[in-house]
Each structure stands twice: as C-alpha cells, then as structure tokens.
Design an enzyme around this catalytic site. Sequence first.
Site, PDB file in Angstrom:
ATOM      1  N   LYS A  54      -8.979  21.669   2.898  1.00 33.51           N
ATOM      2  CA  LYS A  54      -9.261  22.497   1.719  1.00 33.51           C
ATOM      3  C   LYS A  54     -10.710  22.997   1.767  1.00 33.51           C
ATOM      4  O   LYS A  54     -10.999  24.156   1.518  1.00 33.51           O
ATOM      5  CB  LYS A  54      -9.010  21.686   0.431  1.00 33.51           C
ATOM      6  N   GLN A  98      -7.470  14.840  -5.793  1.00 34.78           N
ATOM      7  CA  GLN A  98      -6.461  14.593  -4.755  1.00 34.78           C
ATOM      8  C   GLN A  98      -5.607  13.382  -5.141  1.00 34.78           C
ATOM      9  O   GLN A  98      -6.124  12.325  -5.497  1.00 34.78           O
ATOM     10  CB  GLN A  98      -7.159  14.367  -3.402  1.00 34.78           C
ATOM     11  N   ASP A 121      -4.397  22.979  -9.564  1.00 40.55           N
ATOM     12  CA  ASP A 121      -3.169  22.359  -9.057  1.00 40.55           C
ATOM     13  C   ASP A 121      -1.963  22.698  -9.931  1.00 40.55           C
ATOM     14  O   ASP A 121      -0.829  22.460  -9.534  1.00 40.55           O
ATOM     15  CB  ASP A 121      -3.326  20.824  -9.063  1.00 40.55           C
TER      16      ASP A 121
HETATM   17  N1  GUN Z   1      -1.296  15.230  -2.995  1.00 39.38           N
HETATM   18  C1  GUN Z   1      -0.249  15.777  -2.323  1.00 39.38           C
HETATM   19  N2  GUN Z   1      -0.111  17.077  -2.642  1.00 39.38           N
HETATM   20  C2  GUN Z   1      -1.086  17.371  -3.518  1.00 39.38           C
HETATM   21  C3  GUN Z   1      -1.462  18.572  -4.191  1.00 39.38           C
HETATM   22  O1  GUN Z   1      -0.853  19.637  -4.077  1.00 39.38           O
HETATM   23  N3  GUN Z   1      -2.546  18.455  -4.999  1.00 39.38           N
HETATM   24  C4  GUN Z   1      -3.223  17.280  -5.188  1.00 39.38           C
HETATM   25  N4  GUN Z   1      -4.244  17.274  -6.026  1.00 39.38           N
HETATM   26  N5  GUN Z   1      -2.894  16.158  -4.577  1.00 39.38           N
HETATM   27  C5  GUN Z   1      -1.828  16.217  -3.744  1.00 39.38           C
END
Ligand code: GUN
Length: 285
Positions: A54, A98, A121
């Site tokens: 990211k 995350q 998200d």
């Molecule tokens: N863990 C697995 N997929 C995601 C996601 O799309 N966003 C976040 N914040 N954590 C994750």
Amino acid sequence: MSAAIINGKEIASAIKIEIAEELKKIKRDTGKEAGLAVILVGDDTASAVYVRNKKKSCLEIGIRSSEYHLPKETSQEAILSLIGSLNNNSEIHGILVQLPLPHHIQSNKIIETIAPDKDVDGFHPVNVGKLVANTASLISCTPLGVITLLDKTEIPIEGKRVVIVGRSNIVGKPAALLFLHRNATITVCHSKTRNLSDYTNKADILVAAIGRPAFIKADMVKKGAVVIDVGINRDEAGLIGDVDFPSVKERASYITPVPGGVGPMTIAMLMKNTLIAFKNTLNKT
Ligand code: GUN
C-alpha cells in the site's frame, strides 16, 4: 478451451496512472496533496506485506502516506487515541487500520472510531449502511476491485447468476450488495452451506472468498463460467488462491490468477477511495 486470464496487475496499473494524473492536476490547481494514514498493530507477516504494498503504491502515485507500526501489545485506548488525532488532522484524508488486529483489541470499536469521511476501507457502519442503500462513496476495496475487473474486461453483470463463496464483512457481504446493485441474482454460500457444488455449478460468475487453498475444483464450476479468485493463501511454494487454477482454467471462460488478479485491484481501489475522500474535502472548502 482454456480460459482467458484476467490480468489484474495490468488493469490496476492503468487505474493507478489515471489516479496519479488526477492528483497531479489537483496539486497544480490547489497546491494540496492527499494523505493516507496506515495503522499496523503487531507483526503478522501477511499484514506487513499488504501494508508495504500500500505504501509503495502511495509513493508511486503521489499520495503522502504515514505509517504507524505499533507493537502487538498496544492498548485499545492508545489506538483509539491515535485514530482520534488522525480524525482531526486536516492533512490526513484516509485512515486504514490493517486487519486482523490482536485478540485483545475490539475491531468493531476501532472501525467505528474512524471518521466515516476518512474510512477508505468502507468498513464503518455509516459506509456499510450507505452501501446497502446504494448511496456509498467509500466502498470496501476488494469487492470494488472485483466489480471493476469485470467492468474493465467488459464482462456483463446484469441478469447474471452470481455465486459468492464466503460471507465476510470485508468481501462476501459487500460483494453481494455490489452485484445486487448491478442487477445480478445473488447467492451467498458459506461454511454451513450443504451441497456447495449444487450452487457453484450454476454460477455464471463465481467469486471464491473462502480462505482455503485450491478449494474450488473444476467439477464445482459450470463450463464457460467467469471465475474470480479472491483467496490469498501462503504455502511453501508461494501464494495460492482459493481456486484450483490449473484444472478450473480448462473449464472457465475467464479466470483471475493468484497472484496478479484481485490483489493488485484491492490496492488500486484503496488509492481510488483515498482520492475520493481527498476530493470530498476540497469540495467543502
Ligand atoms: N485485511 C485483509 N483485507 C483488508 C482490507 O481490505 N483492509 C484492511 N484494513 N485490512 C484488511
């Protein structure tokens, strides 16, 4: 005949280039830059890889990213307080925590504390509610990436029978709503579904979001179906999806690979959501 392979990496790159151009133009016109804060708690290897990817994408396209890597014993209060200060920071337009979080942290509480306007998200109940009502602007990145992959590949959705295997808040449930809003007919299967292949075998579009390596075999797939593999499982050989790629590819019309399918699209959609959240603040000033 072997399926056409949907190249998510290439599609994601093209989308990121468009976002980068738009960010550059905004900077030229307003002098402002988008900022994304990413919070990672603990040392989960997979999460660390996602966060690194990211950050790399932010750097490529011109989003300022700040990473907060906290030790796994960090208290819930400390995380809530960090989110509170990021909510009030006008240079931060997107906040991502995350998941999964360590067990002593209530994920719901964390998600509900992020300002809905900065929830890139799309996990906050306000944004989930808007998704149900089909008025959302911040939508969960992975399902949004799945729909975008289909659109960019010009695979029609309306009227299709879509079967989603997996009912998570992050993928299965929002994916079902997105497909429903596109006038598909939806079935959501899960670990308690009986005779799973009775459902998967009827899918025009099959979305696998189970979290079990190579779970979907060729005999569970209708001939000519479009198969979207959301799974990212790690074994000694590297990354492996939820779909048994070698056999299913001989039965499907289109298939996404792992890696290089849905994964890069999730990140491209995060960049897109950050751009949306950033642009929403420009309209307000
Ligand atoms: N863990 C697995 N997929 C995601 C996601 O799309 N966003 C976040 N914040 N954590 C994750």
